[in-house]
Design an enzyme around this catalytic site. Structure first.
Site, mmCIF file in Angstrom:
data_model
loop_
_atom_site.group_PDB
_atom_site.id
_atom_site.type_symbol
_atom_site.label_atom_id
_atom_site.label_comp_id
_atom_site.label_asym_id
_atom_site.label_seq_id
_atom_site.Cartn_x
_atom_site.Cartn_y
_atom_site.Cartn_z
ATOM 1 N N ARG A 58 0.805 -1.231 0.000
ATOM 2 C CA ARG A 58 0.000 0.000 0.000
ATOM 3 C C ARG A 58 0.832 1.271 0.000
ATOM 4 N NH1 ARG A 58 -2.855 -3.348 3.374
ATOM 5 N NH2 ARG A 58 -0.923 -4.506 3.312
ATOM 6 N N THR A 59 1.977 1.256 0.662
ATOM 7 C CA THR A 59 2.754 2.495 0.694
ATOM 8 C C THR A 59 3.254 2.846 -0.710
ATOM 9 O OG1 THR A 59 3.420 2.002 2.958
ATOM 10 C CG2 THR A 59 4.668 3.685 1.823
ATOM 11 N N LYS A 86 24.960 -2.713 1.925
ATOM 12 C CA LYS A 86 24.688 -1.533 2.735
ATOM 13 C C LYS A 86 25.589 -0.342 2.396
ATOM 14 C CE LYS A 86 23.944 -4.923 6.045
ATOM 15 N NZ LYS A 86 24.592 -5.632 7.107
ATOM 16 N N ARG A 108 12.192 3.740 0.859
ATOM 17 C CA ARG A 108 12.009 2.785 1.970
ATOM 18 C C ARG A 108 13.266 1.931 2.040
ATOM 19 N NH1 ARG A 108 6.875 -1.003 3.313
ATOM 20 N NH2 ARG A 108 6.254 1.015 4.131
ATOM 21 N N HIS A 136 8.244 6.180 10.069
ATOM 22 C CA HIS A 136 7.379 5.987 8.894
ATOM 23 C C HIS A 136 6.387 7.160 8.944
ATOM 24 C CE1 HIS A 136 5.122 4.275 5.751
ATOM 25 N NE2 HIS A 136 4.851 3.081 6.226
HETATM 26 C C1 NCD Z 1 4.023 -0.912 7.830
HETATM 27 C C2 NCD Z 1 5.482 -0.790 7.507
HETATM 28 O O1 NCD Z 1 5.938 -1.184 6.438
HETATM 29 O O2 NCD Z 1 6.173 -0.270 8.355
HETATM 30 N N1 NCD Z 1 3.209 -1.145 6.730
HETATM 31 C C3 NCD Z 1 2.799 -0.100 5.985
HETATM 32 O O3 NCD Z 1 3.553 0.769 5.617
HETATM 33 N N2 NCD Z 1 1.497 -0.046 5.685
HETATM 34 C C4 NCD Z 1 3.760 -1.845 8.929
HETATM 35 C C5 NCD Z 1 4.199 -3.248 8.767
HETATM 36 O O4 NCD Z 1 4.956 -3.614 7.890
HETATM 37 O O5 NCD Z 1 3.762 -4.043 9.618
#
Ligand code: NCD
Length: 315
Positions: A58-59, A86, A108, A136
């Protein structure tokens, strides 16, 4: 609309009035997103690159939609975590992308602090889409908008964050944001999943759901982050659900109108009962997803305004 940031790296550096700016602008985008014609031009001419070194559904999807609805050219780079070394490699990748003149970089990364490091090396606006167990910020902002719409306010609420706090950047960003907005915060979970020294942060800590949920307005569940555990944190998933999984019975200790949240992805039957998660009278999980697109549009819009002003000033 006060918002003085060049990047969105975390909630830690945002002032309450800046948080309110993002949420207020996001309200406009919620309305836009419900129309047939979803186009606005806040990012026209700009290039947005999404760089995900960790899995995301979703992100990533909502950042992509957000950019496209605002008129940016959007490119997705999915980098499998395993193929990335890294430190140097991250910076090398960033410098390569920087040479292509992006305006917005959404990142991310599995390592806490990696996105901050990257932001120091590039000359565009950087948005943190989750770095390790650190922050986040857009998740906390979309959670805040969801709460504000459901409860009519974002202050003086009793809010419980439950489950795997120790490994969760969602919990950290939410604690920072909801604390800045003057809510009463509780953490509920097994001691093995609590960060050490957490009670110094002005939150109440509980290790059982019955006491922890008493009288709360908001119940925020978290995913068990098995990929960040090296074993031994919980006895078994069955036992975990029995003690800490949210079901109708445990929820009955909260206020009768308490809302249920989860950032996704959910482990049904582990941290949350599947029927409760789907109960539209209690669960706002789908609203969180909807708010996610609007909040990301607002955040990128505000950063793009600052970027354009900065460049105009420098020219
Ligand atoms: C979260 C994440 O990736 O930190 N998910 C998200 O962004 N919707 C939480 C998770 O991974 O549990």
């Amino acid at each position: 609309m006060p918002f003085d940031q060049r990047h969105l790296l975390g909630i830690e550096t945002l002032r309450p009035d800046e948080i309110t700016s993002v949420l207020d602008l996001a309200e406009d985008y919620v309305a836009l997103n419900r129309q047939s014609d979803k186009h606005a031009d806040a990012l026209t001419g700009l290039t947005q690159i999404n760089m995900f070194f960790e899995n995301s559904t979703r992100t990533q999807a909502s950042f992509e939609l957000a950019g496209k609805r605002l008129g940016a050219d959007v490119m997705n780079m999915s980098v499998a975590a395993s193929s990335v070394k890294k430190g140097e490699t991250l910076i090398d990748t960033a410098m390569t992308l920087n040479a292509m003149h992006p305006d917005l970089l959404v990142v991310r990364h599995p390592h806490s602090g990696a996105v901050d490091l990257l932001a120091q090396k590039v000359n565009c606006a950087v948005l943190n889409a989750g770095d390790g167990r650190h922050e986040h910020p857009t998740q906390a902002l979309l959670d805040a908008l969801t709460i504000r719409r459901a409860k009519g306010r974002l202050h003086r609420l009793n809010i419980a964050i439950c489950g795997d706090i120790a490994h969760s950047r969602v919990a950290r960003s939410n604690l920072l944001l909801l604390g800045k907005m003057e809510n009463r915060l509780r953490l509920i979970g097994p001691p093995t999943l609590m960060p050490s020294g957490i009670s110094d942060f002005g939150v109440e800590v509980y290790d059982n759901m019955r006491d922890g949920l008493a009288d709360v307005d908001v119940v925020m569940m978290l995913r068990l982050q098995k990929e960040r555990m090296d074993g031994g944190f919980i006895p078994s998933e069955r036992e975990y659900f029995h003690r800490y999984g949210l079901d109708a019975d445990k929820l009955s200790h909260a206020k009768p109108d308490a809302i249920v949240m989860h950032p996704g992805p959910m482990n049904r039957g582990v941290e949350i009962d599947g029927t409760l998660a789907d109960d539209i009278n209690r669960s706002v999980i789908q609203d969180q997803v909807e708010m996610g697109v609007a909040v990301r549009m607002a955040a990128m819009d505000l950063l793009a305004r600052n970027l354009r002003a900065h460049r105009a000033g420098a020219a």
